[in-house]
Design an enzyme around this catalytic site. Structure first.
Site, PDB file in Angstrom:
ATOM      1  N   GLY A   1      34.807  42.884  38.043  1.00  0.00           N
ATOM      2  CA  GLY A   1      33.637  42.325  38.093  1.00  0.00           C
ATOM      3  C   GLY A   1      32.631  42.757  37.507  1.00  0.00           C
TER       4      GLY A   1
ATOM      5  N   GLU B   1      36.327  46.989  47.955  1.00  0.00           N
ATOM      6  CA  GLU B   1      35.148  46.248  48.390  1.00  0.00           C
ATOM      7  C   GLU B   1      35.101  46.728  50.011  1.00  0.00           C
ATOM      8  OE1 GLU B   1      35.324  42.818  45.353  1.00  0.00           O
ATOM      9  OE2 GLU B   1      35.953  42.421  47.183  1.00  0.00           O
TER      10      GLU B   1
ATOM     11  N   ASN C   1      43.939  37.556  45.122  1.00  0.00           N
ATOM     12  CA  ASN C   1      42.733  37.685  46.356  1.00  0.00           C
ATOM     13  C   ASN C   1      41.379  36.922  45.909  1.00  0.00           C
ATOM     14  OD1 ASN C   1      40.871  38.617  48.058  1.00  0.00           O
ATOM     15  ND2 ASN C   1      40.723  40.596  47.269  1.00  0.00           N
ATOM     16  N   TRP C   2      41.594  35.978  46.776  1.00  0.00           N
ATOM     17  CA  TRP C   2      40.337  34.800  46.766  1.00  0.00           C
ATOM     18  C   TRP C   2      39.083  35.193  47.359  1.00  0.00           C
ATOM     19  CZ3 TRP C   2      43.196  29.720  48.680  1.00  0.00           C
ATOM     20  CH2 TRP C   2      44.285  29.560  47.824  1.00  0.00           C
ATOM     21  N   LYS C   3      39.037  36.372  47.867  1.00  0.00           N
ATOM     22  CA  LYS C   3      37.783  37.065  48.489  1.00  0.00           C
ATOM     23  C   LYS C   3      37.031  36.002  49.383  1.00  0.00           C
ATOM     24  CE  LYS C   3      37.893  40.407  44.623  1.00  0.00           C
ATOM     25  NZ  LYS C   3      36.987  41.368  44.041  1.00  0.00           N
TER      26      LYS C   3
ATOM     27  N   SER D   1      40.053  43.923  36.232  1.00  0.00           N
ATOM     28  CA  SER D   1      39.950  42.905  35.210  1.00  0.00           C
ATOM     29  C   SER D   1      41.019  43.252  33.999  1.00  0.00           C
ATOM     30  CB  SER D   1      38.415  42.937  34.503  1.00  0.00           C
ATOM     31  OG  SER D   1      37.595  42.703  35.775  1.00  0.00           O
TER      32      SER D   1
ATOM     33  N   HIS E   1      41.098  47.870  50.322  1.00  0.00           N
ATOM     34  CA  HIS E   1      40.449  47.412  48.891  1.00  0.00           C
ATOM     35  C   HIS E   1      39.083  48.149  48.640  1.00  0.00           C
ATOM     36  CE1 HIS E   1      38.527  44.419  46.408  1.00  0.00           C
ATOM     37  NE2 HIS E   1      39.855  43.916  46.007  1.00  0.00           N
TER      38      HIS E   1
ATOM     39  N   GLU F   1      43.587  49.804  41.587  1.00  0.00           N
ATOM     40  CA  GLU F   1      42.237  48.848  41.458  1.00  0.00           C
ATOM     41  C   GLU F   1      41.075  49.694  40.822  1.00  0.00           C
ATOM     42  OE1 GLU F   1      41.834  46.314  44.524  1.00  0.00           O
ATOM     43  OE2 GLU F   1      43.465  45.189  44.070  1.00  0.00           O
TER      44      GLU F   1
END
Length: 231
Positions: free
Chosen positions: A190, A114, A26-28, A230, A112, A184
């Site tokens: 992060g 976020e 996922n490049w966000k 992570s 997701h 997740e």
């Protein structure tokens, strides 16, 4: 892997069986068109033939077309990071699943962390987006996971069960059979903290047991469950 429910395996003892390993990035919100095209080109060159692995990238919306062009003819799949649940309408700034499919996407992330915690997506919103993705012919990746206070309070299973049950309730079996679930843990994205293999596998086994109860053991055994925190 046999068709036995996950509950019959000790946590941390899951095997891949016939499930094809799936590696996705996922490049966000990173990358101009030039940067995204260069990254896609580098990935394509580095991976070559992934063999028994399936590989996918989820670039930002503006770079979807550029990345799709670079990866044309390669085995690397392209997905979007989000979609709206309606097919069309007065939803300024939103993009429908049908539009993503038209742009060359094969997959889409749904729910997701976020999106849930920064943009207020609810379990109900996620459920609607999941169904929109299937209607458009996209393969959704359902993201679930707990925040740190939930983990510390021992509510991990309660949280992920609520998220999964809400998302797949009433889903036709043929759709559920093609679903990918990504665990997740929000506390391991992060933050500098990581989930141990045993922590991830424990939740994976619980999710598989949950799917076996909602649908059946055969479907649960064949469902790909990813780890998305992570490492």
């Amino acid at each position: 892997m046999t068709g036995e429910p996950a509950r019959r395996r000790p946590p941390g003892k899951e095997t891949m069986g016939d499930r094809r390993p799936f590696l996705a990035g996922n490049w966000k919100m990173h990358g101009t068109l030039a940067e995204a095209a260069a990254l896609a080109s580098g990935i394509r060159e580095a991976i070559g033939d992934p063999g028994d692995r399936e590989v996918a990238v989820f670039p930002p919306l503006t770079a979807l077309a550029a990345v799709r062009e670079v990866l044309e003819g390669s085995p690397i799949r392209v997905g979007a990071q989000n979609c709206h649940h309606e097919e069309r309408g007065a939803f300024t700034g939103e993009v429908s699943a049908e539009m993503l499919r038209d742009a060359g996407c094969e997959l889409v992330l749904v729910g997701h962390s976020e999106r849930r915690h920064l943009f207020g997506e609810t379990d109900e919103t996620v459920r609607e987006k999941l169904r929109a993705a299937f209607r458009a012919g996209l393969s959704p990746v359902l993201c679930v996971g707990e925040r740190l206070p939930d983990r510390e309070a021992g509510r991990t299973r309660e949280v992920v069960e609520r998220q999964v049950v809400s998302a797949v309730r009433g889903l036709p079996r043929e759709h559920a059979a093609s679903l990918t679930v990504a665990y997740e843990p929000v506390w391991a994205i992060g933050t500098g903290r990581t989930a141990t293999p045993d922590q991830a596998q424990e939740v994976h086994a619980f999710l598989r047991e949950l799917l076996a109860g909602i649908f059946d053991a055969e479907l649960a055994a064949g469902t790909r469950i990813q780890y998305g925190g992570s490492v």
